[in-house]
Every structure is written in structure tokens, then in C-alpha cells.
Design a protein around this motif. Structure first.
Motif, short mmCIF file in Angstrom:
data_model
loop_
_atom_site.label_atom_id
_atom_site.label_comp_id
_atom_site.label_asym_id
_atom_site.label_seq_id
_atom_site.Cartn_x
_atom_site.Cartn_y
_atom_site.Cartn_z
N ASP A 348 -10.76 -10.18 -1.43
CA ASP A 348 -11.07 -8.77 -1.23
C ASP A 348 -10.39 -8.23 0.04
O ASP A 348 -9.82 -7.13 0.05
CB ASP A 348 -12.58 -8.57 -1.12
N TYR A 349 -10.48 -9.00 1.11
CA TYR A 349 -9.87 -8.61 2.39
C TYR A 349 -8.36 -8.43 2.24
O TYR A 349 -7.77 -7.44 2.70
CB TYR A 349 -10.20 -9.67 3.44
N VAL A 350 -7.72 -9.38 1.56
CA VAL A 350 -6.27 -9.34 1.37
C VAL A 350 -5.86 -8.13 0.56
O VAL A 350 -4.91 -7.41 0.90
CB VAL A 350 -5.78 -10.65 0.70
N ARG A 351 -6.57 -7.87 -0.53
CA ARG A 351 -6.23 -6.70 -1.37
C ARG A 351 -6.37 -5.41 -0.58
O ARG A 351 -5.51 -4.51 -0.66
CB ARG A 351 -7.14 -6.66 -2.60
N TYR A 352 -7.45 -5.32 0.19
CA TYR A 352 -7.68 -4.08 0.95
C TYR A 352 -6.59 -3.88 1.99
O TYR A 352 -6.01 -2.79 2.11
CB TYR A 352 -9.06 -4.14 1.62
N GLN A 353 -6.30 -4.93 2.76
CA GLN A 353 -5.30 -4.81 3.82
C GLN A 353 -3.90 -4.58 3.24
O GLN A 353 -3.08 -3.87 3.82
CB GLN A 353 -5.30 -6.07 4.69
N PHE A 354 -3.62 -5.18 2.08
CA PHE A 354 -2.32 -4.95 1.44
C PHE A 354 -2.19 -3.49 1.03
O PHE A 354 -1.13 -2.86 1.22
CB PHE A 354 -2.19 -5.86 0.19
N GLY A 355 -3.30 -2.95 0.47
CA GLY A 355 -3.29 -1.53 0.09
C GLY A 355 -3.05 -0.63 1.29
O GLY A 355 -2.29 0.33 1.22
N ARG A 356 -3.70 -0.94 2.40
CA ARG A 356 -3.51 -0.14 3.63
C ARG A 356 -2.06 -0.26 4.12
O ARG A 356 -1.45 0.73 4.52
CB ARG A 356 -4.44 -0.63 4.74
#
Length: 922
Positions: A348-356
């Protein structure tokens, strides 16, 4: 014969005032002196008389063996070349010119083949200066192997050394420009150290010119005789303007002898393959059309040995069966709830930070997030280290997008564009990254305190299963991981479970890695290695490999397994690929391994590193992994699309697979290779040195380990004559034909010994014919070619001459120690000194060699003129005008000299030397 302890040859004599004066030549340094015969050292006593006779007989037999050999290099290396390697050496040496592409499959020993060719050409006096161009990571490996196996010392010129020398030499005020590339005759340099620059940010045109001058231009001007380019497919480039290709083209046009080494020279692309072939013969291979060159076109230039036909000296297959097993590791919600939860939260953290990162166009942050997901798949320890490092850097204002502390391999993410990916929305609010990292760190620590990673537990269990099943006392397991933190974690876990471990990673120098490899071979049960061990180190003594975490590039898996699946492997190689369920890795593995295997089987293609290296595009593989991570719903479509493209590429590969002419099964001559393996030369050399020590009043001691201890003229030598023994005795000298002591003994045998007094020997059985055994060296000498034969002739008491009986006596003197006894000295009879039949026999031997030399010189002159024609065309392609002009002039002089030498005549001068006469007294 000796004068004051020094070996001599008598070249003339005369009597004056009642004294006999001799002109002598000292064998060691070719100096001359005039002495009295009475001052020569006393003749041998009975104690060492027989030793001197046998020593001379063996030395002459060795010299004759060498004179008749087509190839010498196999006898001068510390290993026994395999049948396919002997075949390559023979074909290269029989070629009109030495310009070849060696395209053996991976693991077939191209380094050894190149070393054999290099050594053979040096022994024949055809080359002196050699430049070896290799990938940077392989420089020390090449240096080590050439020294260890062929006793050839190469100097490494790395980028720092070249830059330092360029600065130094540019300041030297000399009338003629000094070229530091001439300081050593044998140099290793990396592919990119010579690559010319077109421009560089912040550099003036003058600085760029100076940079290029001290690299490529000076190398071309250094007049190397041979260039060897390893991994030659790397210099093919995308087109002719690529700097690596320009570098290789310039060098290959300037140097007469070229060896290119590559298991995958074509890479499925005809234009790329033609560029590689152009380096061998630019006029034969033009960059035209999309078709692969035909087999007849490239057969004179390309040689390829395939694993399926590779055999040992007994005709047995060299490569055992290999199997790859998928080892699924479930993350049980009951047994590993914390690990399961940590992995989901990291995702979840990786997906969110990648999106940002995508929104802010921060490509580097997106790449770091990709790496975080890989770390999470590897181990809780690895992701914890990454999380803590990122948090600390964010809190201290440092670059948080640097993963160099825990990444051990260079990642191939350069072409990833964040804009190409959609990201699955998640409901977690991770606006404050420092708070999110703090929570994740806490979760990871809790996980490490309370749970052992599921994969680590499965690894320990499987190793003990295999250990119990394996009857080998030398049980070895090689475990690969991409990350150092995972490596440290596994060392801790396995040691706690009672397994003796050793490790290798990219932070270690090559010497440290080699020491670790020795500990693995001799002591440890498990080697835990990062992909740094996938380069340069060979581990044929191990046959079980675990890929603890799976690299995204399938070729990396092949390279890992290739550390053990090599020549010398005696067991079935088994590779276990470890995958946790429902992870990014397991979904993509299903595509790039399982389904890819099915396609290859369907097309009838063996899955080898050659295939993967030629077809797999890492940009698309990375895309699959990211699609699986960021938006799993779209993954199935992306996977099908990738497989469709791969199927097309593999069909292309299938059509180009036969583009390389490979040796057939019948071409590999096991018998010829067996002549090297079972050659009597090592036995003769040991006996020769033993006899030399005895005849020079020295001492010989034989140890059970196979080591011989010699004490000769106050010099102590620890020696071995078998290369397999040297591996266990690093402090000994390996004695070959090129060893100074052996060369001295063999040189002494060619002294033209006097025939006034001769030793007398008698058979212990008393059943030999009475007469004289004589051994002669007959030579046919031409300015360009000299041939010699050592021959034994037996002369009866009545003066009749029998060569077969003489040869039989010679063989028995060489092979049997105690069949004759030394009787002393006697005057040589006139039937030897004035024997017409003996003279006729020796003349017939010379005449056969004379005809052979004349035929050979005619053929060689024709071939040499063809080579000069090829060279002229290559020189025309050199872009540096002054070098091109100078080389044309040098070539024209060489052509004129060749024609003049040939036209001058083909006269062959005879030479006969008396090596030994022994009276046989029944």
C-alpha cells in the motif's frame, strides 16, 4: 661436458706445443672461451654415469617429441584442454590468418581457448604484444586465469591508471612523443576505458581530443600484434556510430590478429551480427539488408562448440542434466500473520508513494518505491533496513532516493517512465511519509522479534531434507539473494540452525571473495551470496542452488546457476526458485518462467542463457512487474501481450539459431585430445629433473603428496609435474617445458658432444647385440623455417646400421630404469667415426625435411600475400590519417621484403649434431 662446473659445447680444437687447445661455447649464455682439454671437468664416476646417459636420452626424446608436435600450447598450460578446445586451437592455427569469432555456448571455456591460442602463437614466435579488451568486472579474472593456467603475465590498465599516465606523459618534454601503451607487452583494459568521446559536458573540444589521443589513438599507434575482445556482442552497438563499435573497428583494422569472444554474437539481429563480423573482415560483411549472413559466408571466420556435443577424454558428456524446481512458500495467516500484514502495508505504501511521485514527476522516487517492493519480497530484515535509512534521510534533509547502502547489484530501471502506469487507488491516508515510515518500521521490528520469515524457515527445512538425502560428505548449497540485509539475516538464521555458512557480496575485493570461495569448498556447507558472486567465481564442486529471491531479469537466474553448471560439474544441477504466494514476484514468475518454458518447449528451443540474452527485453519485463504491483487488474492483459511478443521473437531466434556454424559431433576428436591428457611428457619431465639432480650430485626427495624436493647446486626447489596436484599445494613450482631449469637441461642436450671417448653400458640380462647406440639431431635450416629430427641409429661391430633397433634401445633407456649398468669409458671405434651407411641414413632424413620445407614455404608465401591484401583493405578503414599512412608504408615494406626473400631462393642448409654415442657391451 663441463668446464669449471658450467655446461659447454666444444666447437673446435688444435694441438700446439704438445697441448690440445679447445674452443668452447658456454650453453648458459652463448659466450666463448679457449681452454686446455686437460682443464675440462673429470668424466663421470660409476655412481652418476648411468644417470647422465638416461638424462641425455630422455632430453633428446623430449626435444624430438616437441619437434614433431603440431601444437605446443596444450603441453605448456597448467590444465588439460578438452577435446572441443583442442579442435578450436587446431583450426585457428591452421587458418590463413588469425581473425576469428569464438562463439561457444556459455560455460564451454572460451577463456581457455583464447589462452591456448595466445600461448601457441607466442611459442611459435608469431606474436609478442597483446591487448585484451574485456568488461571491467572481468579484468582481474582474466589476469588471474592467464597467469595461473598459462604463466602469462598481463598488466591491468584501468581508467584511473590511464588518466594518471596521460597526465604524466603530457608533461614530459621529449623530442619524440612517448607512448605509455608500449611500456608493457601484455595489457588488459576495459571495454569503456578506450571508448572515444564525441563530447562531454563542460569539456572543450581540445580536452576531448586530448582524452581520445591518450586512449584509442595511442593504442592504435602502439603496434599490438594481437587483440582479444571478450563479450564482443557488446561492441556491435545499435548502429555504426556507437562509440564502442567505433573503438573496436579502429583497433581491429589496425591489428593483424583478432579474436572475438561471444556466446551470443547475433542477438537475433542481422545488422548487429554483421557489424560484429565486420571487425574480422570489413570487406566480406557489409551492412546491407535484413538477412542473416549464410553459413558458407561466415564458416571461415566463426567457430562454435555446443554443450550437447561436449565430451571428456573418454567420450562422456561434459554437462550433466539440470533441473529447475519452483519452491512455493505459503505465508500462513496463522503462522505468519505479522509478515503477511507487513507485506500488505508495504505494498500500500509503495503504491501510494509511486502515485505521488508520478504526479510530481519525481522519477527517482518512483524507482526507489519499486526497489522497496523487491526488498519486501526478499526479507523483513531487508525492508526494515531500507525503511530506517529512508526515514533518517528525510529527517536529516539528505537525498532519500539513494539505495546504494543495501543494493548489491546495478538495477536496469533506466528506461522506466512513470507516466506509462496507472496506480490502483487505496484508501489509506499516507500524506505524512515520516509518520507512515515510523509505523512501518515498528511493524517490521515486531515481525522480526516474533516471527521467522516463512522463506527462511522453508530454506532451513529444505536444506536439511537434502542433506539427509545426499550421501556426499562434501554437501554444499549455494543460496543467492539480491540484498545484503537479507544475506546478513540468512547467515544468522542458518548458523542458529547449526549450518556452517560463508558469504560473498559486492563490497568485498576479489581476493576476499576467493578466500571465501576456498572456505566454502573446504569447510562451509552453505554459501550465501549476492549477485556479485554471479561474476568471475566458479563453483563446480557444488550442485544445489537456491534463488532465495528472484531477480526480475531471467538472465540473472541463468548467470547464478551458471556458477555451478560448468565444465567439471559431476552431478545433476538442481536449482530451487523460492516464491511466497500471492506476491508480485509469484504472479510475474508464472508468466516469465512457467509460460515462457511452455512456449520454448512448443517451439523446440532449449532454454539457455543464449536464448534469454537474445530475446528478453528488460524494459518489458520491468513493465510486467510494475503492472503486477501497481494495478493487478491490468496484469493479465499485459502478460498476454508480452507472451505474444516473446513468441514472435523466439520464432525469429529459432530462424537465426542456426546462423552460427557449429562443430558437429564427429569433428570433436577425442583421440587427439587424449594424446594431450595421456602424454608421457610430464612423466619424462619428472624423470629428467630427477636424473639431472642425481648426475649433478644433488638430492631428490619424493613426498606422498606428489611434491618433489630438489637440492641442486645449493638451490632448493619444491616442484610438481601434475597440474591437479598444484591446486592443493600453492607454494610449489609447476614444472613445464618453459621452466628455466628444464630449458637449461634441454638446451644442454643440443651441444655437439665429442666422440673420442664414449660411455659403455651392459644389459643386466646380457642379451643385447654388441655395437654402438648413436643419437643424432638432423636439422634442415632455412631463413624462414627450421625443422629438426632426433634419430637413433645402431651400428654393429661389422659396421652395419639398423635404425629400428637403435630406436628400440633409445626407448628402453627412456622408459626403463634398471635394465643397463654403467661399465665406464671406452675409445670410440672407427666403424662409427667413418660409416658411409650412417651418413646416407642421416642424409635421407635431411632430404625429406628439405622437400617438406620448400613445399611449406611456397604455401606460406601465397598465404602471407593474401593476408597482406586483407591488411591493406583494413588499413584503408583507419580514420586517423597519419597512422593510416604509416601503416601503409610499413605494409608495403613488408610485402617487398616477402617477395625479395622468396625470390632470393629456397635453399635449405643441412646440420647434423652428435648428441650421444653409447657402446653396448652385450
Amino acid at each position: 661436458m663441463k668446464y669449471k662446473g658450467r655446461s659447454i659445447e666444444i666447437i673446435g680444437s688444435k694441438k700446439l706445443f704438445g697441448k690440445e687447445t679447445l674452443w668452447i661455447r658456454f650453453m648458459a649464455d652463448n659466450s666463448f672461451a679457449q681452454v686446455l682439454r686437460e682443464d675440462l671437468d673429470e668424466e663421470d664416476s660409476q655412481d652418476n654415469g648411468m644417470a647422465k646417459i638416461r638424462r641425455t636420452a630422455i632430453a633428446a626424446r623430449i626435444k624430438d617429441e616437441l619437434a614433431q608436435k603440431r601444437l605446443l600450447a596444450p603441453y605448456e598450460s597448467s590444465l588439460i584442454p578438452l577435446p572441443h578446445q583442442i579442435l578450436v586451437l587446431e583450426k585457428v592455427m591452421n587458418g590463413v590468418q588469425t581473425r576469428f569469432l569464438l562463439a561457444d555456448e556459455v560455460g564451454m571455456g572460451k577463456t581457455i581457448e583464447a589462452g591456448l591460442i595466445l600461448k601457441e602463437k607466442k611459442l611459435r614466435g608469431e606474436i609478442k604484444r597483446v591487448l585484451l579488451v574485456v568488461p571491467k568486472s572481468a579484468m582481474i579474472q582474466w589476469q588471474t586465469e592467464l597467469m595461473e593456467h598459462f604463466n602469462e603475465k598481463f598488466y591491468i590498465y584501468d581508467n584511473d591508471f590511464i588518466s594518471g599516465m596521460a597526465r604524466t606523459f603530457s608533461k614530459i618534454d621529449a623530442e619524440e612523443e612517448l607512448n605509455f601503451w608500449r611500456q608493457h607487452n601484455q595489457i588488459i583494459v576495459s571495454l569503456d576505458a578506450l571508448k572515444p568521446l564525441a563530447t562531454r559536458q563542460g569539456w572543450s573540444a581540445e580536452r576531448v581530443d586530448e582524452y581520445n589521443k591518450y586512449r584509442l589513438e595511442m593504442v592504435v599507434n602502439a603496434d599490438f600484434d594481437m587483440i582479444i575482445i571478450d563479450e564482443a556482442h557488446r561492441v556491435g552497438g545499435g548502429n555504426q556510430s556507437v562509440a564502442r563499435f567505433q573503438m573496436a573497428e579502429t583497433l581491429c583494422n589496425a591489428v593483424p590478429n583478432v579474436l572475438l569472444l561471444s556466446a551470443t554474437p547475433h542477438r537475433g539481429k542481422s545488422d548487429h551480427f554483421r557489424r560484429v563480423l565486420q571487425l574480422i573482415d570489413a570487406n566480406a560483411f557489409q551492412i546491407e539488408g535484413d538477412e542473416m549472413p549464410s553459413i558458407p559466408e561466415i564458416e571461415p571466420y566463426v567457430m562454435r562448440s555446443e554443450k550437447r556435443f561436449a565430451v571428456d577424454y573418454d567420450g562422456n558428456k561434459l554437462f550433466p542434466h539440470r533441473e529447475t524446481i519452483r519452491l512455493d512458500v505459503p505465508i500462513d495467516p496463522v503462522l505468519h500473520p505479522l509478515q503477511k500484514e507487513l507485506y500488505e502495508q508495504i505494498t500500500d505504501y509503495v503504491r501510494y508513494q509511486f502515485g505521488r511521485a508520478k504526479g510530481r514527476k519525481h522519477n527517482s522516487t518512483g524507482l526507489v518505491m519499486i526497489m522497496f517492493q523487491k526488498l519486501a519480497s526478499s526479507s523483513s530484515a531487508a525492508i526494515l533496513g531500507a525503511l530506517e535509512t529512508r526515514l533518517w534521510r528525510l529527517q536529516n534533509g539528505e537525498d532519500a532516493d539513494d539505495l546504494s547502502e543495501f543494493v548489491d547489484v546495478e538495477e536496469d530501471f533506466d528506461e522506466i517512465n512513470l507516466e506509462d502506469y496507472s496506480v490502483l487507488n487505496n484508501s489509506h491516508n499516507l500524506q505524512n511519509e515520516e509518520e507512515a515510515l515510523t509505523a512501518l518500521i515498528s511493524k517490521a521490528k515486531e515481525c522480526l522479534r516474533n516471527e521467522r520469515d516463512a522463506k527462511a524457515t522453508a530454506l532451513v527445512k529444505k536444506i536439511y531434507e537434502l542433506k539427509e538425502r545426499d550421501s556426499d560428505e562434501n554437501f554444499k548449497v549455494l543460496v543467492f539473494t539480491e540484498f545484503r540485509k537479507t544475506q546478513e539475516y540468512l547467515i544468522q538464521v542458518l548458523e542458529q540452525e547449526g549450518l556452517h555458512t560463508v558469504s560473498i557480496n559486492g563490497s568485498m575485493e576479489l581476493l576476499e571473495r576467493q578466500k571465501a570461495l576456498t572456505r566454502f569448498r573446504n569447510e562451509a556447507e552453505v554459501m550465501i551470496a549476492t549477485d556479485a558472486a554471479g561474476e568471475s567465481l566458479n563453483m563446480q564442486f557444488c550442485h544445489i542452488v537456491f534463488n532465495y529471491d528472484i531477480p526480475w531479469n531471467p538472465m540473472s537466474i541463468e548467470q547464478r546457476i551458471g556458477r555451478v553448471d560448468r565444465i567439471g560439474q559431476k552431478h545433476t544441477v538442481t536449482a530451487y526458485n523460492m516464491l511466497t504466494d500471492n506476491t508480485v514476484d509469484s504472479r510475474v514468475y508464472q508468466i516469465i518462467v512457467d509460460k515462457l518454458d511452455a512456449i520454448m518447449n512448443e517451439l523446440g528451443i532449449d532454454k539457455t542463457g543464449d536464448v534469454l540474452d537474445s530475446t528478453i527485453d528488460m524494459k518489458h519485463v520491468n513493465h510486467l512487474y510494475l503492472q503486477s504491483l501497481l494495478d493487478p487488474k491490468r496484469f493479465e492483459f499485459a502478460g498476454d501481450k508480452w507472451l505474444y511478443e516473446i513468441r514472435r521473437k523466439l520464432k525469429d531466434y529459432k530462424s537465426t539459431e542456426s546462423a552460427l556454424p557449429a562443430f558437429g559431433k564427429d569433428e570433436i576428436n577425442v583421440k587427439q585430445a587424449g594424446e594431450v591428457k595421456y602424454s608421457p611428457l610430464p612423466v619424462w619431465l619428472e624423470e629428467l629433473v630427477d636424473l639431472y639432480a642425481i648426475s649433478e650430485h644433488g638430492k631428490v626427495e619424493k613426498l606422498l603428496s606428489g611434491v618433489s624436493l630438489y637440492n641442486i647446486d645449493k638451490q632448493q626447489i619444491r616442484a610438481v609435474f601434475d597440474p591437479t596436484i598444484k591446486g592443493d599445494n600453492p607454494d610449489v613450482e609447476y614444472i613445464t617445458l618453459q621452466h628455466p631449469l628444464v630449458k637449461q637441461i634441454l638446451d644442454e642436450v643440443d651441444a655437439d658432444s665429442p666422440m673420442s671417448n664414449v660411455p659403455v653400458i651392459k644389459s643386466k640380462e646380457g642379451n643385447e647385440s654388441i655395437g654402438y647406440l648413436t643419437i643424432w639431431k638432423v636439422s634442415a635450416i632455412n631463413d624462414n623455417e627450421t625443422r629438426s629430427v632426433y634419430t637413433a641409429q645402431f651400428i654393429t661391430e661389422k659396421g652395419r646400421v639398423f635404425a629400428p633397433y637403435g630406436n628400440d634401445l633409445w626407448n628402453r633407456l627412456v622408459q626403463e630404469k634398471d635394465i643397463f649398468t654403467y661399465q665406464g669409458q671406452a675409445e670410440c671405434g672407427q666403424i662409427v667415426l667413418e660409416n658411409e651407411q650412417l651418413e646416407n641414413n642421416l642424409h635421407a632424413i635431411f632430404h625429406r625435411m628439405e622437400i617438406s620445407i620448400q613445399e611449406y614455404l611456397h604455401k606460406k608465401a601465397e598465404q602471407r600475400l593474401k593476408v597482406l591484401d586483407y591488411a591493406e583493405k583494413r588499413i584503408d578503414r583507419i580514420g586517423i590519417a597519419n597512422i593510416r599512412t604509416a601503416k601503409h608504408k610499413k605494409l608495403e615494406n613488408e610485402r617487398n621484403q616477402l617477395i625479395h626473400t622468396y625470390n632470393k631462393g629456397m635453399s635449405v642448409v643441412p646440420s647434423v649434431k652428435h648428441i650421444m654415442t653409447v657402446k653396448i657391451d652385450g
